[in-house]
Design an enzyme around this catalytic site. Sequence first.
Site, short mmCIF file in Angstrom:
data_model
loop_
_atom_site.label_atom_id
_atom_site.label_comp_id
_atom_site.label_asym_id
_atom_site.label_seq_id
_atom_site.Cartn_x
_atom_site.Cartn_y
_atom_site.Cartn_z
N CYS A 88 54.21 -21.27 14.07
CA CYS A 88 54.88 -22.10 13.06
C CYS A 88 56.40 -22.24 13.16
O CYS A 88 56.90 -23.33 12.88
CB CYS A 88 54.50 -21.60 11.68
SG CYS A 88 52.73 -21.83 11.39
N GLU A 144 51.33 -13.36 9.81
CA GLU A 144 50.19 -12.77 10.50
C GLU A 144 50.44 -11.28 10.71
O GLU A 144 51.57 -10.85 10.91
CB GLU A 144 49.95 -13.49 11.83
CG GLU A 144 49.37 -14.87 11.57
CD GLU A 144 49.13 -15.67 12.83
OE1 GLU A 144 48.84 -15.08 13.89
OE2 GLU A 144 49.23 -16.89 12.75
P1 NAD Z 1 44.26 -22.92 12.82
O1 NAD Z 1 44.38 -23.82 13.98
O2 NAD Z 1 44.01 -21.45 13.04
O3 NAD Z 1 43.07 -23.42 11.87
C1 NAD Z 1 42.88 -24.76 11.51
C2 NAD Z 1 41.38 -25.03 11.50
O4 NAD Z 1 41.15 -26.32 10.93
C3 NAD Z 1 40.73 -25.06 12.88
O5 NAD Z 1 39.72 -24.07 12.95
C4 NAD Z 1 40.15 -26.49 13.00
O6 NAD Z 1 38.92 -26.53 13.68
C5 NAD Z 1 39.98 -26.86 11.54
N1 NAD Z 1 39.92 -28.31 11.30
C6 NAD Z 1 40.80 -29.26 11.70
N2 NAD Z 1 40.42 -30.47 11.23
C7 NAD Z 1 39.28 -30.28 10.51
C8 NAD Z 1 38.42 -31.13 9.76
N3 NAD Z 1 38.66 -32.44 9.65
N4 NAD Z 1 37.33 -30.60 9.17
C9 NAD Z 1 37.07 -29.27 9.27
N5 NAD Z 1 37.87 -28.40 9.95
C10 NAD Z 1 38.95 -28.91 10.56
O7 NAD Z 1 45.56 -23.13 11.95
P2 NAD Z 1 46.28 -22.08 10.95
O8 NAD Z 1 47.11 -21.10 11.70
O9 NAD Z 1 45.26 -21.58 9.98
O10 NAD Z 1 47.30 -23.06 10.22
C11 NAD Z 1 46.86 -24.03 9.31
C12 NAD Z 1 48.07 -24.59 8.59
O11 NAD Z 1 48.71 -23.54 7.84
C13 NAD Z 1 49.16 -25.17 9.49
O12 NAD Z 1 49.73 -26.26 8.85
C14 NAD Z 1 50.16 -24.05 9.58
O13 NAD Z 1 51.47 -24.54 9.81
C15 NAD Z 1 50.09 -23.43 8.21
N6 NAD Z 1 50.47 -22.01 8.14
C16 NAD Z 1 50.05 -21.14 9.10
C17 NAD Z 1 50.38 -19.79 8.98
C18 NAD Z 1 49.93 -18.78 10.02
O14 NAD Z 1 50.30 -17.63 9.88
N7 NAD Z 1 49.16 -19.14 11.01
C19 NAD Z 1 51.09 -19.33 7.88
C20 NAD Z 1 51.48 -20.25 6.91
C21 NAD Z 1 51.16 -21.60 7.05
C1 UGA Z 2 56.08 -16.59 9.68
C2 UGA Z 2 56.70 -16.33 8.30
O1 UGA Z 2 57.17 -14.98 8.26
C3 UGA Z 2 55.68 -16.55 7.20
O2 UGA Z 2 56.32 -16.42 5.93
C4 UGA Z 2 55.11 -17.97 7.33
O3 UGA Z 2 54.11 -18.18 6.35
C5 UGA Z 2 54.51 -18.14 8.71
O4 UGA Z 2 55.54 -17.90 9.72
C6 UGA Z 2 54.01 -19.53 8.97
O5 UGA Z 2 54.41 -20.47 8.33
O6 UGA Z 2 53.21 -19.60 9.90
P1 UGA Z 2 54.54 -15.22 11.34
O7 UGA Z 2 54.94 -16.26 12.33
O8 UGA Z 2 53.11 -14.90 11.18
O9 UGA Z 2 55.06 -15.62 9.88
O10 UGA Z 2 55.25 -13.85 11.69
P2 UGA Z 2 56.72 -13.28 11.50
O11 UGA Z 2 56.61 -11.89 11.05
O12 UGA Z 2 57.57 -14.16 10.69
O13 UGA Z 2 57.25 -13.25 12.99
C7 UGA Z 2 57.53 -14.43 13.71
C8 UGA Z 2 58.19 -14.09 15.02
O14 UGA Z 2 59.50 -13.58 14.81
C9 UGA Z 2 57.45 -13.00 15.82
O15 UGA Z 2 57.47 -13.35 17.18
C10 UGA Z 2 58.27 -11.76 15.55
O16 UGA Z 2 58.17 -10.80 16.56
C11 UGA Z 2 59.67 -12.34 15.46
N1 UGA Z 2 60.60 -11.50 14.67
C12 UGA Z 2 60.39 -11.31 13.35
C13 UGA Z 2 61.70 -10.96 15.30
O17 UGA Z 2 61.91 -11.14 16.52
N2 UGA Z 2 62.58 -10.21 14.56
C14 UGA Z 2 62.40 -9.99 13.23
O18 UGA Z 2 63.25 -9.31 12.62
C15 UGA Z 2 61.27 -10.56 12.61
#
Ligand code: NAD
Ligand code: UGA
Length: 479
Positions: A280, A173
Amino acid sequence: MSIRTICCIGAGYVGGPTMAVIADRCPGIQVTVVDLNQARIDAWNDPDLSKLPVYEPGLDAVVGRCRGRNLHFSTAVEPAIAAADMVFLSVNTPTKTKGVGAGQASDLRWIEASARQVAACAQGHTIVVEKSTLPVRTAETVQAILSAAQGDGASGGSPKTFAVLSNPEFLAEGTAIPDLEQPDRVLIGGDDPAAIEALAGVYGQWVPNDRILRTNLWSSELSKLTANAFLAQRISSINAIAALCEATGADVQEVAHAIGADSRIGRKFLKAGPGFGGSCFQKDILNLVYLCGHYGLHEVAAYWQSVVDLNSWQQHRIARLVVQRLFGTVTGKRIAVLGFAFKANTNDTRESPAIRICRDLLEEGASLFIYDPKVKSEQISSDLPETSQIVDSLNCPEAVGKWYLAKSVNDAVYQADAVIILTEWPEFADLDWSTIYTYMRHPSWLFDTRCATNWPQAVEVGFSVWVIGKGIVSNLRMR
Ligand code: NAD
Ligand code: UGA
């Protein structure tokens, strides 16, 4: 098979930005992102691009280019699935809170529900792509649900067939758009070569082929959990060393620089801080811990559990040391908290270290004046549910254990005893500590848990300063 229509179930932090970039880079593909949450879809469709539900630098421009052309956001799940050659499952997979595996295992109810919806609504051949992060072998469940519907011909149409792929997302993010536009790698796991090549063909429109890795399903699912576990482990490692630096006079930034120069270790992800947050890292490691336990690998489970334990300890440690430095009590003291998001450049507060640190300080009776450039007050209310908000900062006689959402840094620091930096927002790097000092009660403290400010200037103008991994860098001046 060339893909012409994509449906993504889940318009969250992953589904929204990922599909926006696919639509941008693949003008020949119609992409529809669906969600059950009407408010979220309305926000994705808001004509004012500053109101998109996810804040990511560059996302507004991408959505602005594609929305209405080949990128659509809708709550009409069924027709979008029916029309799709490929369906991404990008729904939430949080940690279970009840039942078997509570507190560790992933709650797969949303994945199961969306797989059932695909089974019910798909027509013809559909490639189903796991985009959510899932426990290894979840594809077996998805396949079982889809297989049960396989062959049902939609009235007069061709019978349903499915292929299942794993394609985990590695974006972080705050940097989602560059991460998606120039990924280090794209991972595709599967056992159907035609389906793998169809998905590789989508990414191949902008990602070089040597960055598209192909594996079996289980390696792909497990690689995602492993990548997050390794990244989080580095943060717990450097935070552990930060505490040792503070005790010994070493400086964690110098140590990180010295070890990062070893190309085998590398420079990235060595920033000490208040602990990792985000939706995550903790969830995925706990899931790994659960899986290891399930397979009887208890020592492996304990090893990964320690990464999470160290992280919780770091957050409590910071709250404790703030109380200690403020003469052992913060009851009724004003503390300015700068930053609430779990990292800079996002409005996301999920598992933010700010939540635990603020909760600890509120329990000690502090009045917190919280400022974050992107986080809204409703979000903080839901993150600190058992606490009350101060509405009028100038008239709050009963402010013990309450918080106030400040409109600016100056609003937050007024009459405060201490400033705590919890998120490394770029604007905090240039704060003018001499002006801030005049607004505060003295003696005044700065706790910089990110080493993200011009703290030497704060020392210069009279603050007592504590910096992560350095400890106290000034002695309290008696005035
Ligand atoms: P999120 O909660 O922001 O979004 C998920 C969305 O799915 C919600 O808006 C929810 O309303 C919708 N939803 C759930 N069930 C549904 C259904 N049956 N039909 C339609 N919509 C439905 O979650 P996110 O952060 O986007 O994460 C999604 C997945 O990706 C998770 O498994 C997470 O671990 C993974 N992931 C997240 C990140 C990240 O940076 N947030 C990065 C990599 C992977
Ligand atoms: C992390 C991974 O970096 C992504 O590759 C992965 O897709 C994602 O999780 C996921 O699966 O959701 P994110 O959580 O968005 O991404 O952000 P990061 O930049 O990884 O930071 C995670 C946390 O670690 C933050 O709180 C950040 O401040 C902290 N952080 C990161 C540190 O304290 N030190 C660092 O050197 C780096």
